[in-house]
Write an enzyme that holds these catalytic residues in place. Structure first.
Site, PDB file in Angstrom:
ATOM      1  CD1 TRP A  75      33.639  35.256  48.534  1.00 47.63           C
ATOM      2  CD2 TRP A  75      34.835  33.477  49.175  1.00 47.63           C
ATOM      3  NE1 TRP A  75      32.759  34.234  48.803  1.00 47.63           N
ATOM      4  CE2 TRP A  75      33.463  33.126  49.198  1.00 47.63           C
ATOM      5  CE3 TRP A  75      35.767  32.512  49.543  1.00 47.63           C
ATOM      6  CZ2 TRP A  75      33.014  31.868  49.562  1.00 47.63           C
ATOM      7  CZ3 TRP A  75      35.316  31.257  49.908  1.00 47.63           C
ATOM      8  CH2 TRP A  75      33.950  30.945  49.915  1.00 47.63           C
ATOM      9  N   GLY A 100      44.265  32.899  46.540  1.00 44.00           N
ATOM     10  CA  GLY A 100      44.670  31.506  46.784  1.00 44.00           C
ATOM     11  C   GLY A 100      44.728  31.217  48.268  1.00 44.00           C
ATOM     12  CE  LYS A 470      21.566  28.500  38.722  1.00 48.03           C
ATOM     13  NZ  LYS A 470      22.766  28.036  38.076  1.00 48.03           N
ATOM     14  CD  GLU A 473      23.271  29.552  42.165  1.00 50.40           C
ATOM     15  OE1 GLU A 473      24.420  29.775  42.543  1.00 50.40           O
ATOM     16  OE2 GLU A 473      23.012  28.935  41.118  1.00 50.40           O
ATOM     17  CG  HIS A 489      11.404   5.799  50.464  1.00 53.71           C
ATOM     18  ND1 HIS A 489      10.963   4.583  50.929  1.00 53.71           N
ATOM     19  CD2 HIS A 489      11.248   5.769  49.115  1.00 53.71           C
ATOM     20  CE1 HIS A 489      10.574   3.835  49.917  1.00 53.71           C
ATOM     21  NE2 HIS A 489      10.734   4.542  48.794  1.00 53.71           N
TER      22      HIS A 489
HETATM   23  C1  F6R Z   1      25.774  27.757  40.296  1.00 57.12           C
HETATM   24  C2  F6R Z   1      27.152  27.886  39.854  1.00 57.12           C
HETATM   25  C3  F6R Z   1      28.164  26.988  40.461  1.00 57.12           C
HETATM   26  C4  F6R Z   1      29.218  26.585  39.420  1.00 57.12           C
HETATM   27  C5  F6R Z   1      30.353  25.821  40.106  1.00 57.12           C
HETATM   28  C6  F6R Z   1      31.418  25.369  39.114  1.00 57.12           C
HETATM   29  O1  F6R Z   1      24.954  28.648  39.622  1.00 57.12           O
HETATM   30  O2  F6R Z   1      27.469  28.720  39.053  1.00 57.12           O
HETATM   31  O3  F6R Z   1      27.590  25.873  41.057  1.00 57.12           O
HETATM   32  O4  F6R Z   1      28.612  25.819  38.427  1.00 57.12           O
HETATM   33  O5  F6R Z   1      30.948  26.630  41.082  1.00 57.12           O
HETATM   34  O6  F6R Z   1      32.020  26.454  38.506  1.00 57.12           O
HETATM   35  P1  F6R Z   1      32.857  26.266  37.176  1.00 57.12           P
HETATM   36  O7  F6R Z   1      31.901  25.837  36.112  1.00 57.12           O
HETATM   37  O8  F6R Z   1      33.455  27.603  36.895  1.00 57.12           O
HETATM   38  O9  F6R Z   1      33.875  25.203  37.449  1.00 57.12           O
END
Ligand code: F6R
Length: 589
Positions: A75, A100, A470, A473, A489
């Site tokens: 990624w 990382g 939701k 995304e 506002h």
């Molecule tokens: C949205 C989603 C993200 C995670 C966020 C935290 O659907 O999944 O916003 O909630 O990246 O991830 P965790 O819970 O693994 O720390």
């Protein structure tokens, strides 16, 4: 977000590695690569995009005989997603994959260039590879140790070396495990990558170097051998199956009643198991994304129902903000993966200030689960879809329980008496999920829109934030959630003829106020969808959910929004389980 799998044994690891990469796809990636190795040769194949592209490329090449391999899904962070930047990277005799971020990569690169190294990619990973190669004379573990003293940042490395029959691994602030069975050894970012071969693993701790030979593993730190416990996960290969559902997201939403029952069970009659937050003067809830929105529901409940001062912040801000810890404070970290880099950093900040930490977490082997002072586990099982659904619901459930207990401890509730209600909850939730046809029909009315707004007040606003996240995304429709009273506002100027506005109305105290705001937007032409606990006729669409105990009410509303987002995304033909640009576990800042 980046995934690693490595193999050493008797087989040619090509297929095992590809299968492992597919199991890691859910983490999010934009390129992938593989290195196969035997005594003399290393063959590297990489490609941009889906694993299927990599498979195609591999099938068009003559594959070497091999018994060791490392593979990676990338990624992109340093440098765009292209084949050159994809892992594995090779410099001199060293080939490696990396999860990382090396924070001082630029400085190290300059130093290595001065000393004669040339670089092919823009990545921090190639710099790490070059540094290890730079120090490699005749003992690779010494070279790795030397390089690590100079590397700043987070890393999990899988390393193979020319004319060396072993596989090496080391990590810091990025998860890496060693998988073990009778015939072979693995390295992996998480157990799901290798679950078809083993459920036994060792957790590698910071800067422990794992040397994997065909027959055994040796773990060393600072040159000394360390004995490690072998752990076992209950996860099995079926847990990763779609079980006939078209998408993991749908499967995971449908699992909500079952995982809710499993998570709540231990507390039904035993409130002692829950930490008592009422002993603290101040609570800080810190998390990212949906986990933070779950936290917002917790904040509202702790303040409104338990009179506890509660402060919420996204972890990426909290870690750098000036926080004055001048009262008896508890920091609650919420994380499904337990590996979110910013949330880990927030936890470290609290610990450095001697503040108690409590983690609400799903993955039991994760960094946050292991390093927080106390843990409350949710029993979501593996969550594969990038967009969280069942884990969010369980986070909300656990926060509701904590708030209930705090209110009880402060004598704001006379009896700890929710057994009946909690037992009924999974069935009530099931009845919400059974109305998929209603959500499908509603989705058909809005899926072509460019903007969809959500409005609500107090706890209903927190629900709206999750509903809006939701939707955007998974469906890529622009959406915003507004405190219902705030819309006028400014943002109300965006309401045109038939712009969909979804209002959530469950909070009795502010119900009438939200209804006035519904009228305001409706009279400006909005297509008004109301989700409420009482029938509301004066709108275009009304979905009524059963009225239950305030503490648990969001658990019956958010699944409606999850399924609506799912149905809209399906009509728009989106990649629902792996939305573009997103990663499941955000292990970098
Ligand atoms: C949205 C989603 C993200 C995670 C966020 C935290 O659907 O999944 O916003 O909630 O990246 O991830 P965790 O819970 O693994 O720390």
């Amino acid at each position: 977000m980046c995934g690693i799998i490595g193999y050493i044994g008797k087989e040619n690891p090509k297929n095992i590695l590809i299968e492992g990469l597919k199991n890691l796809e859910y983490r999010g990636y934009d390129s992938a690569g593989i290195a196969l190795k035997n005594e003399n040769d290393i063959q590297i194949i990489k490609s941009v995009g889906k694993i299927s592209n990599l498979e195609e490329k591999i099938s068009s090449e003559k594959i070497i005989e091999a018994n060791i391999g490392i593979a990676h899904t990338r990624w992109a962070t340093h440098g765009e997603a292209n084949e050159i930047n994809a892992h594995p990277h090779q410099v001199g005799r060293v080939t490696l994959v990396h999860n990382g971020i090396i924070e001082n990569a630029d400085d190290l690169r300059k130093k290595l260039v001065k000393e004669g190294t040339t670089f092919k990619s823009q990545t921090d990973t190639e710099v790490a590879c070059a540094l290890i190669n730079h120090y490699y004379k005749d003992d690779i573990t010494t070279a790795i140790t030397q390089a690590l003293t100079e590397i700043k940042g987070s890393y999990a490395f899988g390393i193979v070396v020319e004319n060396n029959p072993n596989l090496y691994a080391v990590r810091k602030d990025s998860q890496l495990i060693i998988g073990i069975n009778d015939k072979e050894l693995f390295i992996a970012s998480d157990i799901s990558a290798i679950i078809n071969y083993t459920n036994k693993y060792i957790l590698l701790e910071e800067n422990e170097i794992a040397t994997l030979t065909k027959e055994k593993y040796i773990i060393t730190k600072d040159g000394k051998e360390i004995k490690k416990e072998i752990e076992e996960t209950k996860m099995n290969a079926e847990a990763k199956d779609k079980c006939g559902y078209e998408h993991y997201m749908l499967k995971e939403i449908m699992e909500e009643p079952r995982v809710l029952e499993e998570t709540l069970k231990p507390y039904l009659n035993n409130s002692e198991l829950l930490p008592d937050l009422s002993t603290y003067e101040e609570i800080h809830i810190v998390a990212c994304g949906s986990a933070m929105y779950a936290g917002m529901i917790g904040k509202t409940l702790l303040e409104e129902k338990a009179n506890l001062k509660c402060y919420i912040e996204c972890a990426s801000e909290y870690r750098y903000k000036k926080i004055i810890y001048d009262r008896k404070t508890l920091v609650i970290l919420i994380s499904q993966s337990g590996e979110t880099a910013d949330t880990i950093a927030a936890m470290k900040k609290a610990k450095e200030n001697n503040i108690d930490t409590l983690a609400i977490v799903n993955v039991k082997t994760s960094t946050i689960a292991r390093e927080a002072d106390k843990q409350l586990f949710i029993e979501a099982g593996p969550e594969i879809a990038v967009a969280t659904t069942k884990a969010y619901i369980l986070q909300v459930a656990v926060l509701a329980l904590l708030s209930y207990k705090a209110a009880f401890s402060k004598k704001l509730i006379q009896e700890f008496d929710i057994e009946k209600e909690l037992k009924a909850l999974p069935k009530q939730l099931n009845s919400i999920l059974e109305q998929q046809e209603t959500y499908k029909a509603l989705a058909k009315k809005i899926y072509n829109e460019n903007n969809i707004f959500f409005i609500g007040r107090k706890i209903d606003y927190s629900i709206c934030l999750e509903g809006s996240l939701k939707l955007k995304e998974v469906s890529y429709i622009h959406s915003e959630a507004y405190q219902a009273g705030e819309l006028k506002h400014g943002t109300i100027s965006l309401i045109n003829d038939m712009t969909p506005v979804i209002a959530v109305v469950t909070d009795e105290e502010v119900k009438e106020k939200t209804i006035s705001n519904i009228e305001e937007v409706k009279s400006r032409g909005a297509f008004m969808i109301v989700i409420s606990t009482e029938e509301y006729k004066n709108c275009h669409e009304n979905i009524v959910v059963p009225k239950i105990n305030d503490f648990f009410q969001p658990i019956l509303v958010v699944p409606v929004l999850q399924l609506l987002a799912y149905e809209v995304a399906k009509l728009r033909d989106c990649d629902i389980d792996k939305p573009k640009n997103l990663a499941k576990s955000v292990t970098v800042e």
